[in-house]
Enzyme design. Structure first.
Site, PDB file in Angstrom:
ATOM      1  CG  ASP A 581      36.724  52.436 -27.925  1.00  8.45           C
ATOM      2  OD1 ASP A 581      36.929  52.928 -29.053  1.00  8.45           O
ATOM      3  OD2 ASP A 581      37.504  52.622 -26.989  1.00  8.45           O
ATOM      4  CD  GLU A 808      38.012  58.670 -21.377  1.00 13.13           C
ATOM      5  OE1 GLU A 808      38.280  57.983 -22.368  1.00 13.13           O
ATOM      6  OE2 GLU A 808      38.231  58.286 -20.205  1.00 13.13           O
TER       7      GLU A 808
END
Length: 841
Positions: A581, A808
């Site tokens: 990302d 995460e």
């Protein structure tokens, strides 16, 4: 001789205008002969003419039909044309008993408890309950982080016929257990049962919240089949039957409920074409009943021809109830009562206990944790595997493809639908990412193939069957109304120019090495070989897609497509396709970029393809010589020339870059916003950011164990001022210009410092490799390996005990879990760290 002369002379004279004297009889005979011959030739020529004309008419007809059909049915773009090869999932090994054994499952991972079959138009089941938060009632159904449950997740799940889950909701504790049974008389897919146990933590439960629990268990038929409630006034003391119906796949079926506790039941039936918002139907119904009658209970009535039945179960704390689904009740050997009894009460308790013990034994057999970690870590390892397997889902629908980037002079987005497809896959996170992600799945399979090779091959096969004719697979799979309801519309379209790390090759490499090391039984070896034989064409096309569409300007260079070179808002244009990302890349995207990580992913894919070729004795084609590709991409001299910086002793991306970029507040369109400002002209150079990307050659074991470059990698990794922490490796060095910087006004740093487990696992794998390779840096690698492994395991176990979740990512300062949770995707590789089971390249 004179005769010959005369004949010849006659022949010549007959062609003249003078007529010689002739015998009348011979003249008549000759005349008849020539007339007959002429008439015969004329007839033959006429027939030939008719034949040719007929064929021309046929050809013209087909040409006209083709053009008319083509005009009426435009040719589909290549992007939505399936790969022209037999589907992997049509292999016999995925049919028959295998397919039936996996028919039912907890395949709706976005729900706290959701059951369906692996078929597009399934009969579905699910659980809702009324929870209390901040003094108000809330209906729980869909996994949401804003529900703020203290904990939830499958602590044990074998991926096939057993699961155990604990949900802690502000003082209310629900335990859900799922089991399947192939009993005598069972229909297709077998019978299944759910046990729900409800308790309260008195220290956290206020009696003002109520003394009763309210559960809602429902059935919904996507195929539109009518569901029949057992009776108008449900009373489990009189009959355990809740509902019944019929389907073509499983025949007649019944749903039963049994409990030794004093429960009250109510129901409501709905007819609806929509199944993604069933909790809204229940909430609206309860609100209406409360307004009319002052009671929050379902009305014991139904719409005409209901395809949804919801059963409200009310009981005082604590209570336990068993819900049983029985198929093929219309068969002569159905034995309904016996089968119901075998899946309720003490019989169910014994069966659940047996399944739990079998799960624990399999965990130890496969991962051998008792010799390597403590009991607290073992419990987290079990939960990591269970949560990953329990989050496997089944989806059906059509991806939405954005063609705007492939059309010339396109001012508006042009969308087209992919073909209808099914996907059986694990998901990264049940609350935030409950759908298939291509680059996540390879990490999931590192755990799953070791646990159950048939399930793993089934999942990989489903993914490869999504490939189009060009070898492209959409990187994010948002299939069906339930999946679509969980994501903003602007994020749905997939771009056919964009890829994603081909991590499935990580798993396939491991499976191939397992074959080489005789880790599978005879049947598994055979099925793996058949799978690879069928999959080879698709894998080859997938590799060629990366090699051709993601290649750079220079030979053996690659760069990720999809970066925005026109942005005025992003501090550093994102590279979503890389999976990392907002990880810093060249400040100004261009075709001159060389992305180090993508080059290493392509090398990994080539290595895997070369191994498969050798395993299957495939003939090497000159234009697709994987051995040569591996040699080229492994060439340290070429790699160093393109990506290595002698001063830093590090590998970097290359591109059009400047460090002097910032976000600055400006007045734009009548509002104040942060805008990207470039303070110097970018130039082509190595991108001086230290983080995960720099270590891809290290992760890929490209660097020789005796090279001084390896020493530099170890120094960079272990430097506390850069990446090393007590909790794992940072994603970006503290010295980076973009360390923990927002990318836009609203986009918080993501891969700019926090600790991610998938990349730590790969670095740990490489450290383990070099710790076993003789060389001058072996001992240093061994010391780093032990410390990093200890740091990672200790921190994840501590967080799980404190919060009830795997996360995460983890904070690089204090080690606390961050982001999406429960993140039971690649964070589940913690069990591989415990087991010291690493990806082998």
């Amino acid at each position: 001789m004179s005769g010959n002369v005369r004949t010849t002379a006659r022949s010549r004279v007959r062609s003249s205008s003078a007529e010689p004297e002739t015998d009348p009889l011979r003249q008549e005979t000759s005349s008849n002969y020539h007339r007959t011959k002429y008439e015969s030739n004329s007839t033959s020529n006429f027939k030939l003419f008719l034949t040719i004309t007929f064929f021309f008419i046929i050809i013209i007809f087909f040409l006209v039909h083709h053009f008319v059909t083509s005009a009426a049915q435009p040719h589909l773009p290549r992007v939505v044309t399936p790969f022209p090869a037999p589907k992997i999932m049509d292999l016999p090994q995925f049919q028959g008993e295998h397919k039936e054994s996996l028919y039912w499952g907890t395949y709706r991972p976005h729900l706290y408890l959701g059951i369906r079959a692996r078929t597009p138009q399934s009969l579905m089941a699910g659980l809702m309950w009324i929870g209390v938060k901040d003094g108000s009632n809330h209906l729980r159904h869909v996994c949401r982080q804003e529900d703020a449950l203290s904990a939830y997740g499958w602590t044990k799940h074998n991926g096939r016929d057993y699961g155990h889950q604990v949900l802690v909701d502000h003082g209310m504790i629900l335990t859900t257990e799922f089991i399947k049974s192939k009993g005598e008389g069972s229909g297709y897919g077998w019978d299944w049962a759910v046990r729900i146990d409800v308790q309260i933590d008195k220290s956290k439960w206020n009696e003002d919240f109520g003394r009763d629990a309210q559960l809602f268990f429902y059935l919904a038929d996507e195929g539109g089949n009518v569901l029949d409630a057992g009776r108008e006034n449900l009373n489990i003391r009189e009959s355990s039957l809740l509902a019944s119906g019929s389907r073509t796949d499983i025949g007649n079926w019944q749903l039963h409920l049994k409990s030794t506790d004093d429960l009250k039941l109510h129901y409501s039936g709905f007819h609806t074409p929509h199944f993604h918002n069933l909790s809204d139907l229940v909430e609206e119904n309860l609100a209406s009943q409360t307004r009319k009658h002052g009671q929050m209970q379902l009305p014991d009535s139904s719409d005409d021809s209901p395809n949804v039945l919801v059963f409200q179960i009310i009981g005082g704390f604590p209570f336990t109830t068993d819900i049983v689904f029985i198929s093929a009740t219309n068969s002569e050997s159905s034995r309904v009562e016996k089968r119901v009894n075998s899946l309720t009460g003490d019989s169910l308790s014994n069966e659940l206990k047996y399944k739990e013990q079998a799960y624990d034994e399999k965990i130890e057999k496969i991962f051998n944790l008792a010799e390597k970690v403590d009991s607290e870590s073992i419990s987290v390892g079990k939960a990591a595997v269970g949560s990953l397997l329990g989050a496997i889902g089944y989806f059906y629908g059509q991806s939405k493809i954005d063609l705007s980037r492939t059309l010339i002079h396109s001012e508006h987005a042009a969308y087209i639908s992919y073909w209808p497809a099914e996907l059986y896959t694990a998901v990264p996170c049940r609350s935030t990412f409950p759908r298939g992600f291509l680059w996540d799945e390879g990490f999931h399979q590192l755990v799953i193939w070791r646990w159950d090779i048939q399930i793993s091959l089934d999942i990989i096969g489903h993914w490869l069957d999504l490939m189009n004719i060009d070898g492209w697979i959409p990187r994010e799979q948002i299939l069906g109304a339930e999946a679509l309801s969980r994501i903003p519309e602007e994020y749905v379209p997939q771009h056919p120019t964009n890829g994603n790390p081909p991590t499935l090759f990580l798993a396939l490499n491991g499976i191939i090495n397992g074959l080489k090391n005789n880790e599978f039984n005879v049947m598994d070896r055979s099925e793996i070989s058949l799978f690879l034989e069928r999959a080879f064409g698709r894998l080859d096309a997938w590799f060629q897609w990366y090699n051709e569409t993601q290649s750079g300007e220079q030979m053996s260079s690659y760069y990720w497509r999809g970066r925005d070179n026109m942005t005025t808002l992003q501090l550093n244009p994102q590279t979503l396709t890389s999976g990392l990302d907002d990880y810093p890349r060249a400040s100004h995207p261009s075709s001159d970029e060389r992305h180090l990580d993508l080059r290493c992913w392509v090398l990994l894919a080539a290595q895997c393809m070369h191994s498969i070729e050798e395993l299957l004795n495939k003939e090497t084609k000159p234009e697709k010589n994987y051995g040569s590709t591996v040699k080229l991409l492994s060439d340290l001299e070429i790699l160093n020339e393109m990506h290595f910086d002698d001063v830093h002793g590090a590998y970097f991306d290359f591109g059009n870059h400047t460090e002097k970029v910032q976000l600055k507040w400006k007045e734009l369109k009548a509002r104040r916003q942060l805008v990207r400002e470039v303070l110097e002209r970018p130039v082509l150079k190595l991108v001086p950011q230290i983080g995960y990307v720099n270590f891809f050659p290290f992760m890929g074991r490209i660097i020789p164990s005796g090279s001084w470059i390896l020493e530099k990698q170890l120094e960079l990794i272990s430097n506390r001022s850069l990446l090393w922490t007590d909790y794992g490796l940072r994603s970006l060095a503290k010295t980076s210009s973009l360390y923990m910087k927002y990318n836009t006004e609203h986009e918080a740093p993501y891969w700019r410092g926090t600790i991610w487990i998938n990349m730590n696992y790969r670095v740990l794998s490489a450290l383990h490799h070099y710790s076993e390779e003789s060389g001058p840096y072996q001992e240093k690698a061994k010391t780093m390996y032990k410390e990093l492994r200890s740091n990672l395991i200790r921190n994840m176990v501590h967080n799980y005990q404190q919060t009830g979740f795997l996360w995460e990512q983890y904070d690089q300062v204090n080690g606390k879990g961050k982001g999406a949770h429960p993140f039971t995707g690649w964070t589940s590789t913690v069990v591989l760290m415990m087991a010291e089971a690493y990806d082998i390249i």
